[in-house]
Motif scaffolding. Structure first.
Motif, short mmCIF file in Angstrom:
data_model
loop_
_atom_site.label_atom_id
_atom_site.label_comp_id
_atom_site.label_asym_id
_atom_site.label_seq_id
_atom_site.Cartn_x
_atom_site.Cartn_y
_atom_site.Cartn_z
N UNK A 19 -17.73 -10.62 7.18
CA UNK A 19 -18.90 -10.04 5.98
C UNK A 19 -18.68 -8.82 5.39
N UNK A 20 -16.96 -8.62 5.47
CA UNK A 20 -16.07 -8.47 4.45
C UNK A 20 -15.43 -8.42 3.48
N UNK A 21 -14.87 -7.69 2.28
CA UNK A 21 -13.88 -8.23 1.90
C UNK A 21 -12.46 -6.37 1.93
N UNK A 22 -11.43 -7.85 1.41
CA UNK A 22 -10.25 -6.42 1.83
C UNK A 22 -9.53 -6.39 0.59
N UNK A 23 -9.00 -5.01 0.45
CA UNK A 23 -8.34 -4.67 -1.11
C UNK A 23 -7.04 -3.74 -1.33
N UNK A 24 -6.30 -4.77 -1.56
CA UNK A 24 -4.65 -3.60 -2.19
C UNK A 24 -5.00 -1.83 -1.49
N UNK A 25 -4.44 -0.62 -0.45
CA UNK A 25 -4.94 0.21 -1.32
C UNK A 25 -3.95 1.21 -2.06
N UNK A 26 -4.14 1.49 -3.45
CA UNK A 26 -3.78 2.22 -4.56
C UNK A 26 -2.94 3.85 -4.14
N UNK A 156 -4.34 -10.88 7.73
CA UNK A 156 -3.38 -11.85 6.78
C UNK A 156 -2.98 -11.35 4.85
N UNK A 157 -3.67 -10.43 4.58
CA UNK A 157 -3.55 -9.60 3.16
C UNK A 157 -2.85 -7.95 3.82
N UNK A 158 -3.31 -7.77 5.32
CA UNK A 158 -2.24 -6.27 5.58
C UNK A 158 -1.07 -6.58 5.62
N UNK A 159 -0.75 -8.36 6.18
CA UNK A 159 1.19 -8.62 6.30
C UNK A 159 1.24 -8.68 5.28
N UNK A 160 1.27 -8.86 4.14
CA UNK A 160 1.78 -9.18 2.40
C UNK A 160 1.82 -7.73 2.41
N UNK A 161 0.87 -6.52 2.52
CA UNK A 161 1.20 -5.35 1.56
C UNK A 161 2.05 -4.33 2.34
N UNK A 162 2.30 -4.94 4.03
CA UNK A 162 3.33 -4.63 4.82
C UNK A 162 4.51 -5.22 4.17
N UNK A 163 4.83 -5.95 3.87
CA UNK A 163 6.19 -6.72 3.11
C UNK A 163 6.53 -6.36 2.01
N UNK A 164 5.51 -5.62 1.03
CA UNK A 164 5.68 -5.01 0.07
C UNK A 164 6.40 -3.92 0.13
N UNK A 165 5.85 -3.19 0.82
CA UNK A 165 5.78 -1.78 1.71
C UNK A 165 4.72 -0.96 0.27
N UNK A 190 -3.79 2.24 7.03
CA UNK A 190 -2.49 3.36 6.22
C UNK A 190 -1.52 1.89 7.32
N UNK A 191 -0.91 1.96 5.70
CA UNK A 191 0.63 0.98 6.54
C UNK A 191 1.39 2.12 6.81
N UNK A 192 1.81 3.00 7.77
CA UNK A 192 2.55 3.67 8.73
C UNK A 192 3.87 3.77 8.41
#
Length: 285
Positions: A19-26, A156-165, A190-192
Motif C-alpha cells: 500500500x506504499x510507494x517509496x522515494x529516495x530522501x534528498x 530493496x530500494x533502501x539497499x540501493x540507497x545505502x550502497x550509493x551513500x 534515515x541511512x545513518x
C-alpha cells in the motif's frame, strides 16, 4: 501563497508494503514553489521566503500551481548531493554573490507533490492521483526534476540507497491525502552512519556533550556536540561518573578526561570533520 507542508514521521527500520510507494530522501531543504497570477514565490517549510536565493527556479509554468519538493546541490567534483552547498546557497543574501553561486553551485528542485493546479486544490486527492497529475506537468527548465518512486519494494530500494551513500528513503501511503501536519502516512528511514566517540565535556547550561575522536596520529580531535537521543537513565549514569573525570572548565563547558566512550548515529560528516546532527545510541564499555 504558502501552504504548511506535510511532515514525516520516523520509521524504525526499512520496510516494504503493497500500500506504499517509496522515494529516495534528498539531502537538501524543503521548498514550496508557488506561482499565482504568474508571480513566483519560494518558501521553506517554516514559511521563510527564499525567492531571491534561487533565481534559476524563477521560471513560470503553464498555469498557476503550488509544488512541494526539496531543493538540493550536487558537488561537481564528486557527483554527490551536498547539504552544505545548498545551505551556502540558502544563506547568501547579496545579489552579486547569489548570481555567482548560481553559476558555480546551481540547485536542482526535486519535486515530489503538486498541491494546487489550474485553480484546483488537489490536497484531498489520493497521493497516486496527485502523482499522475504531476507526471503530466512540463517542468520549465533543467533545474527542475520529478522524483522517481517504486511501489511496495521499500527494502530493496533502501539497499540501493545505502550502497550509493544517500540520505535515506521516504515511504508514503498510496491513498494518503495531503495533511499540513506531521503524519504517519509519510515515514522516513534515515541511512545513518554509526561512529564511536569519546565524551570530553559537557555544556553548563542547556544539555550537550562534547565529542572527540582519536586521529591516526593519536591525538583527540573535536567532532561536535551530542544533543539528541540521550535518555534520562543515560544522563544520570554519565553525571554520576563524569565528576571524577573533570580536568577544567571555561565559560560554557566543563572538560573531562577522555574516558567515557559512546556510540552515536549521524547523518554524515561535514567538510570540517564534524558530526552532523549526532544522536546518542549507547555507551561503549
Amino acid at each position: 501563497m504558502f501552504i504548511s507542508p506535510m511532515l514525516l514521521e520516523t520509521a524504525h527500520s526499512p520496510f516494504s508494503h503493497s500500500n506504499y510507494i517509496f522515494e529516495p530522501k534528498i539531502d537538501g531543504h524543503r521548498l514550496l514553489f508557488s506561482q499565482q497570477d504568474g508571480k513566483i514565490r519560494l518558501y521553506t517549510r517554516h514559511e521563510t521566503d527564499c525567492t531571491l536565493q534561487y533565481p534559476e527556479l524563477l521560471h513560470t509554468l503553464d498555469d498557476d500551481i503550488i509544488l512541494d519538493g526539496e531543493v538540493a546541490c550536487t558537488d561537481p567534483d564528486t557527483g554527490s548531493v551536498d547539504y552544505e552547498m545548498v545551505m551556502n546557497r540558502f544563506q547568501a543574501k547579496k545579489a552579486d554573490k547569489i548570481q555567482h553561486l548560481t553559476t558555480i553551485q546551481p540547485v536542482t528542485y526535486v519535486v515530489f507533490d503538486v498541491l494546487q493546479y489550474k485553480g484546483q486544490d488537489l490536497r484531498k486527492m489520493p497521493l497516486m492521483k496527485r502523482k499522475e497529475i504531476l507526471s503530466g506537468i512540463r517542468m520549465p527548465n533543467k533545474y527542475f526534476g520529478v522524483i522517481p518512486f517504486v511501489e511496495a519494494a521499500g527494502e530493496a530500494l533502501f539497499t540501493q540507497l545505502e550502497a550509493q551513500e544517500l540520505e535515506g528513503m521516504v515511504g508514503k501511503k498510496q491513498n494518503s491525502t495531503y495533511e499540513s501536519r506531521r503524519s504517519s502516512s509519510w515515514q522516513k528511514v534515515i541511512n545513518w552512519t554509526y561512529v564511536e566517540v569519546f565524551i570530553t565535556g559537557y555544556r553548563k547550561e542547556e544539555f550537550g556533550w562534547l565529542t572527540s575522536v582519536i586521529t591516526e596520529s593519536g591525538r583527540l580531535r573535536p567532532t561536535g556536540i551530542i544533543e539528541l537521543g540521550v535518555p534520562p537513565k543515560a544522563k544520570g549514569a554519565f553525571y554520576g561518573v563524569s565528576q571524577q573525570l573533570v580536568t577544567g572548565e571555561d565559560k560554557n563547558f566543563v572538560h573531562l578526561e577522555p574516558r567515557i566512550r559512546a556510540k552515536v548515529k549521524t547523518r554524515n560528516w561535514t567538510k570540517k570533520g564534524m558530526l552532523r546532527s549526532p544522536a546518542f545510541v549507547e555507551f561503549v564499555v
